[in-house]
Design a protein around this motif. Structure first.
Motif, PDB file in Angstrom:
ATOM      1  N   GLU A 160      26.101  32.433  45.250  1.00  0.00           N
ATOM      2  CA  GLU A 160      26.651  31.104  44.996  1.00  0.00           C
ATOM      3  C   GLU A 160      26.784  30.863  43.503  1.00  0.00           C
ATOM      4  N   MET A 161      25.783  31.316  42.728  1.00  0.00           N
ATOM      5  CA  MET A 161      25.857  31.166  41.279  1.00  0.00           C
ATOM      6  C   MET A 161      26.995  32.002  40.692  1.00  0.00           C
ATOM      7  N   LYS A 162      27.222  33.175  41.281  1.00  0.00           N
ATOM      8  CA  LYS A 162      28.326  34.011  40.817  1.00  0.00           C
ATOM      9  C   LYS A 162      29.666  33.322  41.068  1.00  0.00           C
ATOM     10  N   ILE A 163      29.798  32.677  42.205  1.00  0.00           N
ATOM     11  CA  ILE A 163      31.022  31.935  42.513  1.00  0.00           C
ATOM     12  C   ILE A 163      31.229  30.819  41.497  1.00  0.00           C
ATOM     13  N   GLN A 164      30.135  30.104  41.175  1.00  0.00           N
ATOM     14  CA  GLN A 164      30.214  29.029  40.189  1.00  0.00           C
ATOM     15  C   GLN A 164      30.639  29.574  38.825  1.00  0.00           C
ATOM     16  N   TYR A 165      30.073  30.713  38.457  1.00  0.00           N
ATOM     17  CA  TYR A 165      30.411  31.324  37.171  1.00  0.00           C
ATOM     18  C   TYR A 165      31.899  31.680  37.120  1.00  0.00           C
ATOM     19  N   GLU A 166      32.388  32.316  38.160  1.00  0.00           N
ATOM     20  CA  GLU A 166      33.788  32.735  38.183  1.00  0.00           C
ATOM     21  C   GLU A 166      34.720  31.530  38.197  1.00  0.00           C
ATOM     22  N   ARG A 167      34.292  30.459  38.884  1.00  0.00           N
ATOM     23  CA  ARG A 167      35.107  29.239  38.913  1.00  0.00           C
ATOM     24  C   ARG A 167      35.197  28.614  37.529  1.00  0.00           C
ATOM     25  N   LYS A 168      34.060  28.532  36.844  1.00  0.00           N
ATOM     26  CA  LYS A 168      34.044  27.956  35.497  1.00  0.00           C
ATOM     27  C   LYS A 168      34.836  28.827  34.524  1.00  0.00           C
ATOM     28  N   ASN A 169      34.740  30.139  34.699  1.00  0.00           N
ATOM     29  CA  ASN A 169      35.484  31.051  33.841  1.00  0.00           C
ATOM     30  C   ASN A 169      36.980  30.859  34.026  1.00  0.00           C
ATOM     31  N   ALA A 170      37.400  30.677  35.280  1.00  0.00           N
ATOM     32  CA  ALA A 170      38.811  30.445  35.577  1.00  0.00           C
ATOM     33  C   ALA A 170      39.271  29.113  34.988  1.00  0.00           C
TER      34      ALA A 170
END
Length: 207
Positions: A160-170
């Motif tokens: 879930e944290m990885k998803i959040q990271y990728e979303r913020k990066n995008a």
């Protein structure tokens, strides 16, 4: 807790001594009572290895401090850190790496790999010296150990944290594209900041 850095402390990290030069100052800011407790910090780095933030994760007892992966990586995800360095102090002045030190490092190293934030070193610091896990070959040893795998509930948290990271990066990439176009069209920096949420120093570097 975010640690306030001076402009001279926002340096580019080339080696463990560079990290210690900043962390020693941060440690010495604490009063003597606080320095008698173990602290655990995380140093977040940008792609060019300059310091993005220093976060105090936890304060423990005289010979131990407990941390969890979500607490360690939360700020790194929020700030879009590319790499991280772990740091904790030994109030006793002993710079020896314990089995417990290796275990938590191994655990966080594997979590960082899962969410694409590389843990490149772990420093034990005192008021007068430091030990670098990387310099001692411990980081490489742990990468190859195969003794620790993230499982079950913790794995779900990290995903879930990885998803959040990728979303913020995008989101940041999109904001940079917008800022670059606005800058090309002649908008002033304050207006670009208002509509993109980017830092002024980041906007100034855009072509």
């Amino acid at each position: 807790m975010n640690v306030r850095l001076t402009e001279t402390q926002k340096i580019t990290i080339l080696n463990a001594h560079d990290v210690y030069s900043v962390m020693q100052q941060i440690l010495l800011r604490q009063n003597k009572i606080r320095r008698a407790q173990e602290h655990f910090w995380v140093v977040g780095l940008k792609a060019d290895n300059s310091i993005l933030f220093v976060e105090l994760i936890a304060i423990g007892a005289q010979n131990r401090v407990n941390v969890s992966p979500p607490d360690v990586f939360r700020m790194g995800i929020y700030k879009l850190a590319v790499r991280m360095i772990l740091v904790h102090n030994h109030p006793s002045g002993n710079l020896k790496v314990s089995a417990a030190d290796k275990d938590i490092t191994d655990r966080l190293l594997k979590v960082g790999k899962m969410i694409n934030i590389e843990v490149i070193d772990h420093l034990i610091v005192t008021e007068s010296g430091f030990t670098s896990f990387k310099d001692k070959g411990i980081m490489e040893e742990l990468r190859k150990s195969g003794l620790y795998e993230i499982q079950d509930r913790e794995s779900d948290q990290m995903k879930e944290m990885k998803i959040q990271y990728e979303r913020k990066n995008a989101e940041k990439s999109k904001a940079i594209d917008i800022a670059r176009k606005m800058k090309a069209d002649g908008f002033d920096i304050k207006t670009i900041k208002k509509y993109t949420g980017l830092y002024i120093k980041d906007i100034k570097t855009l072509l």
